[in-house]
Design a protein around this motif. Structure first.
Motif, PDB file in Angstrom:
ATOM      1  N   ASN A 241      -5.121   0.161 -16.177  1.00 31.21           N
ATOM      2  CA  ASN A 241      -4.345   1.185 -15.708  1.00 31.21           C
ATOM      3  C   ASN A 241      -4.381   1.222 -14.252  1.00 31.21           C
ATOM      4  OD1 ASN A 241      -3.030   1.655 -18.121  1.00 31.21           O
ATOM      5  ND2 ASN A 241      -4.349   3.285 -18.681  1.00 31.21           N
ATOM      6  N   GLY A 242      -3.466   1.266 -13.279  1.00 25.46           N
ATOM      7  CA  GLY A 242      -3.750   1.419 -11.984  1.00 25.46           C
ATOM      8  C   GLY A 242      -3.941   0.158 -11.135  1.00 25.46           C
ATOM      9  N   SER A 243      -3.649  -0.822 -11.759  1.00 24.99           N
ATOM     10  CA  SER A 243      -4.208  -2.243 -11.177  1.00 24.99           C
ATOM     11  C   SER A 243      -3.069  -2.828 -10.341  1.00 24.99           C
ATOM     12  CB  SER A 243      -4.664  -3.389 -12.186  1.00 24.99           C
ATOM     13  OG  SER A 243      -3.497  -3.440 -13.131  1.00 24.99           O
ATOM     14  N   GLY A 244      -1.878  -2.245 -10.359  1.00 23.84           N
ATOM     15  CA  GLY A 244      -0.629  -2.871  -9.632  1.00 23.84           C
ATOM     16  C   GLY A 244       0.277  -3.536 -10.287  1.00 23.84           C
TER      17      GLY A 244
ATOM     18  N   LEU B 130      -4.388  -9.064 -13.252  1.00 20.76           N
ATOM     19  CA  LEU B 130      -4.188  -8.704 -11.777  1.00 20.76           C
ATOM     20  C   LEU B 130      -5.122  -6.932 -11.933  1.00 20.76           C
ATOM     21  CD1 LEU B 130      -2.595  -8.171  -9.167  1.00 20.76           C
ATOM     22  CD2 LEU B 130      -0.818  -6.883 -10.582  1.00 20.76           C
ATOM     23  N   ASN B 131      -5.760  -7.074 -10.776  1.00 22.79           N
ATOM     24  CA  ASN B 131      -6.345  -5.633 -10.529  1.00 22.79           C
ATOM     25  C   ASN B 131      -6.621  -5.755  -9.133  1.00 22.79           C
ATOM     26  OD1 ASN B 131      -7.862  -3.436 -10.754  1.00 22.79           O
ATOM     27  ND2 ASN B 131      -9.654  -3.967 -11.860  1.00 22.79           N
ATOM     28  N   LYS B 132      -5.414  -5.141  -8.302  1.00 22.43           N
ATOM     29  CA  LYS B 132      -5.160  -5.235  -6.993  1.00 22.43           C
ATOM     30  C   LYS B 132      -5.179  -6.536  -6.602  1.00 22.43           C
ATOM     31  CE  LYS B 132      -6.800  -0.564  -6.090  1.00 22.43           C
ATOM     32  NZ  LYS B 132      -7.672   0.380  -5.213  1.00 22.43           N
TER      33      LYS B 132
ATOM     34  N   LEU C 118      10.890  -1.927  -4.339  1.00 20.45           N
ATOM     35  CA  LEU C 118       9.737  -1.526  -3.247  1.00 20.45           C
ATOM     36  C   LEU C 118       9.866  -2.842  -2.365  1.00 20.45           C
ATOM     37  CD1 LEU C 118       6.807  -0.168  -5.196  1.00 20.45           C
ATOM     38  CD2 LEU C 118       8.614   1.130  -3.656  1.00 20.45           C
ATOM     39  N   LYS C 119       9.490  -2.616  -1.154  1.00 20.02           N
ATOM     40  CA  LYS C 119       9.225  -3.722   0.032  1.00 20.02           C
ATOM     41  C   LYS C 119       7.742  -3.991   0.421  1.00 20.02           C
ATOM     42  CE  LYS C 119      10.946  -5.491   4.645  1.00 20.02           C
ATOM     43  NZ  LYS C 119      11.880  -5.119   5.515  1.00 20.02           N
ATOM     44  N   PRO C 120       7.223  -5.051   0.225  1.00 16.07           N
ATOM     45  CA  PRO C 120       5.899  -5.185   0.434  1.00 16.07           C
ATOM     46  C   PRO C 120       5.764  -5.182   1.893  1.00 16.07           C
ATOM     47  CG  PRO C 120       6.676  -6.940  -0.910  1.00 16.07           C
ATOM     48  CD  PRO C 120       7.953  -6.461  -0.556  1.00 16.07           C
ATOM     49  N   GLN C 121       4.391  -4.919   2.472  1.00 11.79           N
ATOM     50  CA  GLN C 121       4.177  -4.875   3.854  1.00 11.79           C
ATOM     51  C   GLN C 121       3.964  -6.177   4.255  1.00 11.79           C
ATOM     52  OE1 GLN C 121       2.911  -2.172   1.986  1.00 11.79           O
ATOM     53  NE2 GLN C 121       3.868  -0.541   2.829  1.00 11.79           N
ATOM     54  N   THR C 122       3.470  -6.993   3.585  1.00 10.06           N
ATOM     55  CA  THR C 122       3.208  -8.595   3.867  1.00 10.06           C
ATOM     56  C   THR C 122       3.640  -9.442   2.806  1.00 10.06           C
ATOM     57  OG1 THR C 122       1.067  -8.656   3.231  1.00 10.06           O
ATOM     58  CG2 THR C 122       1.284  -7.793   5.379  1.00 10.06           C
TER      59      THR C 122
ATOM     60  N   ARG D 257       0.770  -1.211   0.039  1.00  8.63           N
ATOM     61  CA  ARG D 257      -0.032  -0.123   0.077  1.00  8.63           C
ATOM     62  C   ARG D 257       0.778   1.497   0.015  1.00  8.63           C
ATOM     63  NH1 ARG D 257      -3.578   1.176   4.734  1.00  8.63           N
ATOM     64  NH2 ARG D 257      -4.788  -0.383   4.117  1.00  8.63           N
ATOM     65  N   TYR D 258       0.324   2.248  -0.619  1.00  6.79           N
ATOM     66  CA  TYR D 258       0.889   3.518  -0.733  1.00  6.79           C
ATOM     67  C   TYR D 258      -0.099   4.529   0.369  1.00  6.79           C
ATOM     68  CZ  TYR D 258       3.562   2.417  -5.047  1.00  6.79           C
ATOM     69  OH  TYR D 258       4.605   1.989  -5.773  1.00  6.79           O
ATOM     70  N   ASP D 259       0.679   4.795   1.580  1.00 16.44           N
ATOM     71  CA  ASP D 259      -0.142   5.515   2.158  1.00 16.44           C
ATOM     72  C   ASP D 259      -1.370   4.674   2.753  1.00 16.44           C
ATOM     73  OD1 ASP D 259       1.552   7.631   2.271  1.00 16.44           O
ATOM     74  OD2 ASP D 259       0.719   8.727   0.535  1.00 16.44           O
ATOM     75  N   ASP D 260      -2.536   5.286   2.449  1.00 16.42           N
ATOM     76  CA  ASP D 260      -3.860   4.587   2.742  1.00 16.42           C
ATOM     77  C   ASP D 260      -4.471   3.987   1.695  1.00 16.42           C
ATOM     78  OD1 ASP D 260      -3.841   5.442   5.158  1.00 16.42           O
ATOM     79  OD2 ASP D 260      -4.739   7.499   4.925  1.00 16.42           O
ATOM     80  N   GLU D 261      -3.698   3.572   0.560  1.00 14.68           N
ATOM     81  CA  GLU D 261      -4.266   3.195  -0.641  1.00 14.68           C
ATOM     82  C   GLU D 261      -3.829   1.644  -0.962  1.00 14.68           C
ATOM     83  OE1 GLU D 261      -4.298   3.661  -5.637  1.00 14.68           O
ATOM     84  OE2 GLU D 261      -3.157   5.080  -4.298  1.00 14.68           O
ATOM     85  N   ASP D 262      -4.585   0.757  -0.834  1.00 14.08           N
ATOM     86  CA  ASP D 262      -4.110  -0.552  -1.170  1.00 14.08           C
ATOM     87  C   ASP D 262      -3.760  -0.733  -2.560  1.00 14.08           C
ATOM     88  OD1 ASP D 262      -4.283  -1.647   1.542  1.00 14.08           O
ATOM     89  OD2 ASP D 262      -6.232  -1.842   1.478  1.00 14.08           O
ATOM     90  N   VAL D 263      -2.561  -1.172  -2.896  1.00 15.00           N
ATOM     91  CA  VAL D 263      -2.226  -1.178  -4.251  1.00 15.00           C
ATOM     92  C   VAL D 263      -2.237  -2.863  -4.759  1.00 15.00           C
ATOM     93  CG1 VAL D 263      -0.740  -0.780  -6.166  1.00 15.00           C
ATOM     94  CG2 VAL D 263      -1.122   0.745  -4.333  1.00 15.00           C
TER      95      VAL D 263
END
Length: 251
Positions: free
Chosen positions: A39-42, A214-216, A54-58, A13-19
């Motif tokens: 577009n914007g699917s991650g 993929l779409n999130k 980038l490092k995933p949160q989980t 996630r970027y800030d509060d947005e789950d990608v």
């Protein structure tokens, strides 16, 4: 079959947005995987996680069976981005010089090429069909030709895994088919494992061995034969709009 890439329960996630949300994904050795989504699917975020930008949160990512935190053999991986769309056409380098620069990570910046290295450069250029342009300044080439050169640069060190992020951006529509034919040859004749990010559904069904949507979330991941059996309404639900917006007619 061994996995070149394995992703287990990755979220970002970027800030509060789950990608990316709980992604499970694998690329078998020898596969040609098409990664598609709106577009914007991650998609780009997932690539950045795979390349450790980038490092995933989980979750966990494995390359060649090794946890990404411990992975050192980055020479096994080649990467091609959307370079041709923004390349500086005034850059003073020939096709040969650009491709040879792909060996810098292996040889060091100031080491002379050995005969075996020169042979590898010629073979990489030939593999992408650019031998007639070997002494041409890269700024004189079309966008599609430049992308071929960037692919040659990525494969000159003979990586086992090639990642391509929408490589046909900036490529003339009349040359897209031959471009994908080249990728298919790299997979089948040079036994290279490929992960291709694309919007081109037509190409997916014609060239690749596996498809991931993929779409999130990862809505589909399977063989191209399984993908071809999906209903249009299923694909539309994955993308969030009608499929005809993404379809491509090579004819």
């Amino acid at each position: 079959m061994d996995d070149i890439l394995r992703i287990e329960d990755v979220s970002f996630r970027y800030d509060d947005e789950d990608v990316l949300q709980h992604i499970h994904f694998r690329v078998p050795k020898g596969a040609f995987v098409g990664l598609v989504g709106p577009n914007g699917s991650g998609k780009s975020t997932l690539l950045k996680c795979i390349l450790r930008l980038l490092k995933p949160q989980t979750g966990r990512i494995f390359l060649f069976g090794t946890p990404i935190e411990q992975f050192k053999d980055w020479h096994k991986i080649g990467f091609v981005s959307q370079k041709a769309n923004s390349f500086n056409t005034g850059f003073p380098a020939t096709v040969y010089e650009v491709v040879a620069s792909g060996l810098a990570g292996k040889l060091g910046l100031f080491r002379r090429l050995k005969k075996s290295d020169e042979k590898a450069v010629y073979e990489a250029i030939d593999a992408v069909g650019m031998s007639p342009f070997i002494h041409r300044n890269i700024g004189e080439l079309s966008g599609g030709q430049q992308q071929r050169v960037f692919i040659a640069r990525a494969i000159v060190s003979q990586p086992e895994f090639l990642i391509l992020d929408e490589p046909t951006v900036g490529v003339d529509v009349h040359h897209v088919q031959s471009f994908y034919d080249m990728l298919e040859r790299l997979n089948k004749q040079h036994h290279m494992t490929l992960l291709l990010v694309t919007h081109d559904i037509g190409t997916i069904t014609e060239k690749v061995t596996h498809v991931a949507c993929l779409n999130k979330h990862l809505h589909f991941h399977g063989s191209v034969q399984q993908f071809a059996q999906l209903k249009t309404e299923d694909l539309a639900s994955f993308y969030g709009h009608h499929l005809h917006l993404l379809a491509h007619d090579h004819a």
